[in-house]
Write a protein that holds these residues in place. Structure first.
Motif, PDB file in Angstrom:
ATOM      1  N   GLY A  92       0.820  -1.215   0.000  1.00 50.72           N
ATOM      2  CA  GLY A  92       0.000   0.000   0.000  1.00 50.72           C
ATOM      3  C   GLY A  92       0.847   1.255   0.000  1.00 50.72           C
ATOM      4  O   GLY A  92       0.545   2.229  -0.707  1.00 50.72           O
ATOM      5  N   ILE A  93       1.926   1.236   0.777  1.00 48.51           N
ATOM      6  CA  ILE A  93       2.832   2.396   0.806  1.00 48.51           C
ATOM      7  C   ILE A  93       3.466   2.612  -0.560  1.00 48.51           C
ATOM      8  O   ILE A  93       3.558   3.748  -1.046  1.00 48.51           O
ATOM      9  N   THR A  94       3.895   1.528  -1.219  1.00 54.05           N
ATOM     10  CA  THR A  94       4.516   1.686  -2.545  1.00 54.05           C
ATOM     11  C   THR A  94       3.505   2.182  -3.571  1.00 54.05           C
ATOM     12  O   THR A  94       3.857   2.920  -4.492  1.00 54.05           O
ATOM     13  N   ARG A  95       2.234   1.791  -3.401  1.00 55.54           N
ATOM     14  CA  ARG A  95       1.217   2.274  -4.347  1.00 55.54           C
ATOM     15  C   ARG A  95       0.967   3.773  -4.160  1.00 55.54           C
ATOM     16  O   ARG A  95       0.781   4.505  -5.133  1.00 55.54           O
ATOM     17  N   VAL A  96       0.968   4.230  -2.926  1.00 59.85           N
ATOM     18  CA  VAL A  96       0.842   5.667  -2.666  1.00 59.85           C
ATOM     19  C   VAL A  96       2.036   6.408  -3.269  1.00 59.85           C
ATOM     20  O   VAL A  96       1.884   7.474  -3.880  1.00 59.85           O
ATOM     21  N   ALA A  97       3.232   5.832  -3.118  1.00 60.67           N
ATOM     22  CA  ALA A  97       4.428   6.443  -3.711  1.00 60.67           C
ATOM     23  C   ALA A  97       4.304   6.505  -5.229  1.00 60.67           C
ATOM     24  O   ALA A  97       4.664   7.504  -5.859  1.00 60.67           O
ATOM     25  N   PHE A  98       3.771   5.429  -5.830  1.00 58.66           N
ATOM     26  CA  PHE A  98       3.546   5.390  -7.277  1.00 58.66           C
ATOM     27  C   PHE A  98       2.591   6.498  -7.701  1.00 58.66           C
ATOM     28  O   PHE A  98       2.817   7.199  -8.696  1.00 58.66           O
ATOM     29  N   LEU A  99       1.518   6.659  -6.944  1.00 60.38           N
ATOM     30  CA  LEU A  99       0.525   7.688  -7.248  1.00 60.38           C
ATOM     31  C   LEU A  99       1.128   9.084  -7.139  1.00 60.38           C
ATOM     32  O   LEU A  99       0.919   9.931  -8.016  1.00 60.38           O
ATOM     33  N   LEU A 100       1.894   9.335  -6.109  1.00 57.71           N
ATOM     34  CA  LEU A 100       2.482  10.658  -5.907  1.00 57.71           C
ATOM     35  C   LEU A 100       3.550  10.956  -6.953  1.00 57.71           C
ATOM     36  O   LEU A 100       3.653  12.086  -7.450  1.00 57.71           O
ATOM     37  N   GLU A 101       4.367   9.948  -7.301  1.00 56.28           N
ATOM     38  CA  GLU A 101       5.429  10.155  -8.282  1.00 56.28           C
ATOM     39  C   GLU A 101       4.859  10.438  -9.671  1.00 56.28           C
ATOM     40  O   GLU A 101       5.468  11.133 -10.479  1.00 56.28           O
ATOM     41  N   ASN A 102       3.673   9.918  -9.948  1.00 56.93           N
ATOM     42  CA  ASN A 102       3.047  10.092 -11.266  1.00 56.93           C
ATOM     43  C   ASN A 102       1.717  10.841 -11.141  1.00 56.93           C
ATOM     44  O   ASN A 102       0.777  10.583 -11.881  1.00 56.93           O
ATOM     45  N   HIS A 103       1.673  11.771 -10.202  1.00 59.24           N
ATOM     46  CA  HIS A 103       0.413  12.442  -9.855  1.00 59.24           C
ATOM     47  C   HIS A 103      -0.231  13.151 -11.034  1.00 59.24           C
ATOM     48  O   HIS A 103      -1.456  13.265 -11.105  1.00 59.24           O
ATOM     49  N   SER A 104       0.579  13.641 -11.984  1.00 55.65           N
ATOM     50  CA  SER A 104      -0.006  14.402 -13.093  1.00 55.65           C
ATOM     51  C   SER A 104      -0.906  13.541 -13.973  1.00 55.65           C
ATOM     52  O   SER A 104      -1.755  14.067 -14.695  1.00 55.65           O
ATOM     53  N   LEU A 105      -0.741  12.219 -13.924  1.00 50.74           N
ATOM     54  CA  LEU A 105      -1.589  11.318 -14.703  1.00 50.74           C
ATOM     55  C   LEU A 105      -2.880  10.969 -13.973  1.00 50.74           C
ATOM     56  O   LEU A 105      -3.793  10.397 -14.559  1.00 50.74           O
ATOM     57  N   TYR A 106      -2.936  11.306 -12.689  1.00 47.17           N
ATOM     58  CA  TYR A 106      -4.075  10.884 -11.872  1.00 47.17           C
ATOM     59  C   TYR A 106      -4.712  12.062 -11.143  1.00 47.17           C
ATOM     60  O   TYR A 106      -5.175  11.939 -10.012  1.00 47.17           O
ATOM     61  N   GLU A 107      -4.754  13.203 -11.823  1.00 45.22           N
ATOM     62  CA  GLU A 107      -5.312  14.398 -11.198  1.00 45.22           C
ATOM     63  C   GLU A 107      -6.804  14.257 -10.923  1.00 45.22           C
ATOM     64  O   GLU A 107      -7.359  14.987 -10.110  1.00 45.22           O
ATOM     65  N   HIS A 108      -7.457  13.306 -11.609  1.00 43.45           N
ATOM     66  CA  HIS A 108      -8.892  13.099 -11.389  1.00 43.45           C
ATOM     67  C   HIS A 108      -9.157  12.354 -10.092  1.00 43.45           C
ATOM     68  O   HIS A 108     -10.308  12.272  -9.645  1.00 43.45           O
ATOM     69  N   LEU A 109      -8.114  11.803  -9.474  1.00 43.39           N
ATOM     70  CA  LEU A 109      -8.269  11.099  -8.196  1.00 43.39           C
ATOM     71  C   LEU A 109      -7.825  12.013  -7.066  1.00 43.39           C
ATOM     72  O   LEU A 109      -6.687  12.472  -7.041  1.00 43.39           O
ATOM     73  N   THR A 110      -8.710  12.286  -6.140  1.00 44.58           N
ATOM     74  CA  THR A 110      -8.394  13.160  -5.016  1.00 44.58           C
ATOM     75  C   THR A 110      -8.905  12.512  -3.735  1.00 44.58           C
ATOM     76  O   THR A 110      -9.638  11.516  -3.764  1.00 44.58           O
ATOM     77  N   PHE A 111      -8.524  13.075  -2.589  1.00 40.87           N
ATOM     78  CA  PHE A 111      -9.022  12.557  -1.318  1.00 40.87           C
ATOM     79  C   PHE A 111     -10.536  12.690  -1.226  1.00 40.87           C
ATOM     80  O   PHE A 111     -11.216  11.876  -0.602  1.00 40.87           O
ATOM     81  N   SER A 112     -11.058  13.735  -1.866  1.00 40.09           N
ATOM     82  CA  SER A 112     -12.512  13.928  -1.832  1.00 40.09           C
ATOM     83  C   SER A 112     -13.221  13.116  -2.913  1.00 40.09           C
ATOM     84  O   SER A 112     -14.422  12.918  -2.855  1.00 40.09           O
ATOM     85  N   ASN A 113     -12.445  12.635  -3.912  1.00 43.21           N
ATOM     86  CA  ASN A 113     -13.028  11.859  -4.998  1.00 43.21           C
ATOM     87  C   ASN A 113     -12.163  10.643  -5.305  1.00 43.21           C
ATOM     88  O   ASN A 113     -11.611  10.503  -6.379  1.00 43.21           O
ATOM     89  N   PRO A 114     -12.004   9.735  -4.326  1.00 41.18           N
ATOM     90  CA  PRO A 114     -11.190   8.546  -4.571  1.00 41.18           C
ATOM     91  C   PRO A 114     -11.957   7.534  -5.409  1.00 41.18           C
ATOM     92  O   PRO A 114     -13.177   7.633  -5.575  1.00 41.18           O
ATOM     93  N   SER A 115     -11.260   6.551  -5.938  1.00 38.98           N
ATOM     94  CA  SER A 115     -11.918   5.477  -6.673  1.00 38.98           C
ATOM     95  C   SER A 115     -11.822   4.212  -5.846  1.00 38.98           C
ATOM     96  O   SER A 115     -10.766   3.591  -5.762  1.00 38.98           O
ATOM     97  N   TRP A 116     -12.940   3.843  -5.210  1.00 35.64           N
ATOM     98  CA  TRP A 116     -12.919   2.664  -4.356  1.00 35.64           C
ATOM     99  C   TRP A 116     -12.797   1.392  -5.177  1.00 35.64           C
ATOM    100  O   TRP A 116     -12.328   0.360  -4.673  1.00 35.64           O
TER     101      TRP A 116
END
Length: 647
Positions: free
Chosen positions: A27-51
Motif C-alpha cells: 500500500g505504501i509503494t502504491r501511494v508512492a507510485f501515485l504521488l510520483e506520477n500524480h499528473s496522470l491521476y489528477e482526477h483522483l483526489t481525497f474527496s473523490n477517490p476510486s474505491w
C-alpha cells in the motif's frame, strides 16, 4: 524482532500478522507510485477517490503476495520438528525479508520507470535490456536522482523487520503436533492457491487485463496492478490467443486484410529511402505540430519545425508501441505491438518481411545504423532477420578513421547523435544508389545528457528530456546541412518518426491515445510532394506501404497500415495497445476495446479524453468490427507464422 507474547504467540496468527504487514508495504509503494506520477491521476483526489481501484488493488496484491510468500508460509507450517529450532526460524525470517524486499524494490522502481513506458514492467523488460551492460549504471543514476525512494525502501524494510513476529515454538504432543501442522499446511496451500488466482469465487484466475474491470480510464490500470504480479504473470506466457470474433475466413478478409496488392500500373522510381527513428520524440515537443492544441507554444525542435514546413505531416500521428523495440517492427515491417513486443515474444522467430527485403528485390543496398554497441536492444539481430544487408554500430564508428573514435562515446549508451549522424552521412555516400537506410538516434534517451561543450547552450528546462531534444534537433540540423551537399540528396526521401513518446507536461498528451502521439514526417528534397499538414491519421505501420508506394513496388506484401499518400483521409486509421486495452481511431473518433467489448468512445479532438461517448456515436459498432478484424488477423497470422504473403 521477536514478538512471542500475547495473542500473536501461535504460528497461524504470527504468519497472518507478518503477511498483513506486506499488504501495508504494498500500500505504501502504491501511494508512492501515485504521488510520483500524480499528473496522470489528477482526477483522483481525497474527496473523490476510486474505491473500485482500491478493491482491484487488493485482489492483485493478494495474488502477488501469495505467489511470492508461498515458500515462506509453507516453511513455517511444515510438519517437521526441525522447523522449531531457532536456526530454522532465522531462515524463515531472512527469506521473508529478502523476497518482500525485492518486491518492494520492484514496485518503487516502477514509480520512475512507468513515466517512460506508461505500463507496469513485465518480464519482457529483460528481453529488451538484458544484453545491455548499461542497465546497472542507469539504475544507479536513478538511485541518485530519486534518493527519496531509496530512503523509502530502507524505511519500509526497517518497518517489516521491526514488525516481524517469530512464531513461538510448538509444545503440542507429537501426534497432535503432526495432525495440526499437516492440517495447517493443507489450509495454507488452499489459501495460497485462491490468493494466486485472485479469489476462489471465479473459475478464471486474474490476469493483467483483469485490472481494466476496476477502472474507468486506461491509465488507472497501473494503479490497480503491482509490478511483481505483472512480472510473474508474464513469465513464459504465450501472449497471443486466437479471439474467434469471425468464424468465416472470407468475411474476415472482407472486413480487413493486411495483405497489400499494388497496382501493376505503378511506376518504379528507385528513390533512395532514409528512415530516421528519433529516440523519445513525442509530438508534444514540436511547436509546428501543436498550433491548434497548444496555442502560442514554441516547442523544442527549432530545426525540425523548419523542416516540417517543407514536408508532409498529418493532423493526427501515432506510434504503435511504447518501447524502442516496438518501433522498428512497426515502421519497417508494418507490424504493430499487440500485447507483447514482437522482438521479445515467443513468436519472434516467425518469418517477418519488410522494407529492406522488399527493396533488396529491387536492387537496393540496405543498411541499419545505431550508435550503441552491436548487442544493444537486439536491434542488429532483428534488422538482419528482416533483410538488412549491413548493420553499423558503435564499434564500427570507433574503428572508422574518419570519425572521432572513442572520444565521441557518451559514457552511457553509445555515440553522441551529432558525430554519429555525420558518420551516417559519410557511410551513405559510400553506398551504391539506390539505397535504403534506417537510423536510430540515442542521445534523447534517459538519462538525457548532452555533450560537455553544449551544457551552457542546451540547459535544463521544464523537464529533463527537453535539453536532449534540443541537442538532437541541433544534430539533425548539422546532418541535413551537410547531406544537402551530397550527390544522392535530391534523389532521397526522408521519413522521420519518434520511436515512442516520453515525458509529458501537458494534460493533452497524458490521456489514452495521445500517450502515443508522435511525429511522422515525410521530406522529399526534390519537391515532388506538396508540403503541409494533411487531414487524416498516420501511424508507424503506414511507413512501409507509403515508402513502397513512392518507389513503385509492385509485389504483394503484408502491413497493418496504408499508403498515406494514396489513401483518402477518411480511410486512414491507427491502432495501438496499452495494458489490455486496444485503441483504434478512424475518422473523427477513437474507441477503446478491452478484447470483449468497447469501453470508451471519444472524439479525436477531445485531447484530454474527458467525454466518453460510448453508445452515442452512430459508427461505434462499425469501428469495433473493424478493430476485431485487425486483432484477429494479427493473432491468427502471428500464431500460424503467416506474416508474409503466401507465394
Amino acid at each position: 524482532m521477536k514478538r512471542n507474547n500475547g495473542f500473536l504467540k501461535n504460528s497461524p496468527l504470527a504468519v497472518v500478522w507478518n503477511i498483513f504487514m506486506v499488504y501495508v508495504a504494498y500500500g505504501i509503494t502504491r501511494v508512492a507510485f501515485l504521488l510520483e506520477n500524480h499528473s496522470l491521476y489528477e482526477h483522483l483526489t481525497f474527496s473523490n477517490p476510486s474505491w473500485s481501484i482500491a478493491e482491484g488493488a487488493f485482489y492483485f496484491d493478494t495474488s502477488a503476495i501469495a505467489y511470492t510468500n508461498m515458500l515462506y508460509v509453507m516453511l513455517v507450517f511444515l510438519p517437521f520438528h526441525l522447523k522449531e529450532n531457532a536456526g530454522w526460524q532465522r531462515l524463515c525470517r531472512g527469506l521473508y525479508l529478502l523476497v518482500n524486499g525485492l518486491c518492494v524494490a520492484m514496485n518503487l522502481g516502477d514509480c520512475v520507470y512507468f513515466q517512460y513506458t506508461a505500463r507496469r514492467t513485465t518480464i519482457a523488460f529483460f528481453s529488451e535490456f538484458g544484453a545491455d551492460d548499461k542497465l546497472g549504471s542507469i539504475v544507479g543514476y536513478e538511485f541518485l536522482n530519486h534518493w527519496y525512494l531509496v530512503l523509502l525502501f530502507v524505511a519500509i524494510m526497517c518497518f517489516l523487520a521491526f514488525c516481524y513476529v517469530t512464531p513461538q515454538r510448538s509444545v503440542n504432543p507429537r501426534r497432535r503436533y503432526y495432525l495440526v501442522q499437516t492440517l495447517s499446511v493443507l489450509v495454507v496451500a488452499y489459501l495460497c492457491w485462491a490468493g494466486m488466482r485472485g479469489g476462489w469465487w471465479d473459475n478464471r484466475p486474474i490476469k493483467i487485463s483483469t485490472a481494466n474491470e476496476y477502472i474507468v480510464r486506461p491509465n488507472d490500470a497501473s494503479l490497480v496492478l503491482n509490478t511483481p504480479f505483472s512480472m510473474i504473470r508474464t513469465i513464459g506466457k504465450n501472449a497471443y490467443h486466437l479471439p474467434g470474433y469471425y468464424r468465416d475466413a472470407d468475411e474476415l478478409e472482407r472486413v480487413y486484410t493486411p495483405i497489400h496488392h499494388p497496382s501493376d500500373s505503378i511506376q518504379s522510381q528507385k528513390k533512395n529511402v532514409v528512415v530516421i527513428f528519433l529516440e523519445s520524440f513525442a509530438r508534444e515537443y514540436f511547436g509546428s505540430l501543436n498550433k491548434e492544441i497548444l496555442p502560442g507554444y514554441k516547442g523544442y525542435t527549432e530545426f525540425l519545425d523548419s523542416l516540417i514546413a517543407h514536408s508532409v505531416t498529418f493532423r493526427y500521428s501515432y506510434a504503435n508501441g511504447r518501447a524502442s523495440i516496438d518501433a522498428m517492427p512497426s515502421a519497417l515491417s508494418g507490424l504493430p505491438m499487440f500485447v507483447e513486443s514482437f522482438v521479445a515474444a515467443s513468436h519472434s522467430t516467425n518469418h517477418l518481411g519488410g522494407m529492406a527485403a522488399c527493396l533488396d528485390s529491387l536492387g537496393y543496398e540496405t543498411a541499419f545504423f545505431h550508435g550503441a554497441p552491436a548487442s544493444s536492444l537486439g536491434f542488429q539481430g532483428f534488422t538482419k532477420s528482416i533483410g538488412f544487408q549491413h548493420c553499423y554500430s558503435q564499434e564500427d564508428f570507433e574503428s572508422d578513421s574518419r570519425t572521432e573514435g572513442r572520444a565521441a562515446y557518451d559514457n552511457w549508451w553509445g555515440i553522441w547523435d551529432e558525430p554519429f549522424l555525420q558518420y551516417f552521412r559519410m557511410k551513405m555516400s559510400d553506398m551504391k544508389q539506390p539505397f535504403m537506410t534506417a537510423l536510430f538516434t540515442l542521445t534523447s534517451h534517459h538519462p538525457f545528457h548532452v555533450p560537455e561543450q553544449y551544457k551552457d547552450i542546451f540547459v535544463e528546462e521544464e523537464m529533463p528530456i527537453h535539453k536532449s531534444i534540443r541537442y538532437a534537433d541541433h544534430a539533425l540540423r548539422r546532418f541535413f546541412n551537410e547531406a544537402r551537399k551530397e550527390p544522392w540528396f535530391q534523389n532521397t526521401v526522408f521519413i522521420l518518426t519518434g520511436d515512442h513518446t516520453n515525458m509529458s507536461n501537458h494534460p493533452e498528451y497524458k490521456s489514452g491515445i495521445n500517450q502515443f502521439s508522435t511525429s511522422i514526417i515525410i521530406y522529399d528534397p526534390s519537391g515532388s510532394l506538396e508540403p503541409g499538414i494533411r487531414e487524416g491519421i498516420a501511424q508507424q505501420t503506414d511507413i512501409l506501404p507509403t515508402v513502397l508506394g513512392m518507389v513503385g513496388y509492385q509485389r504483394p506484401y503484408m502491413a497493418f497500415g496504408c499508403d498515406l499518400l494514396n489513401t483518402p483521409a477518411e480511410d486512414t486509421w491507427a491502432v495501438n495497445y496499452l495494458d489490455g486495452i486496444y485503441q483504434f481511431c478512424k475518422g473523427d473518433y477513437v474507441i477503446q476495446f478491452d478484447g470483449e467489448k468497447t469501453i470508451g468512445v471519444y472524439r479525436l479532438t477531445d485531447y484530454r479524453m474527458q467525454n466518453n461517448l460510448k453508445g452515442k456515436v452512430a459508427g461505434e459498432q462499425r469501428l469495433e468490427q473493424e478493430l476485431k478484424a485487425i486483432i484477429q488477423q494479427y493473432m491468427e497470422r502471428m500464431i500460424n507464422n503467416r506474416l508474409v504473403p503466401e507465394k
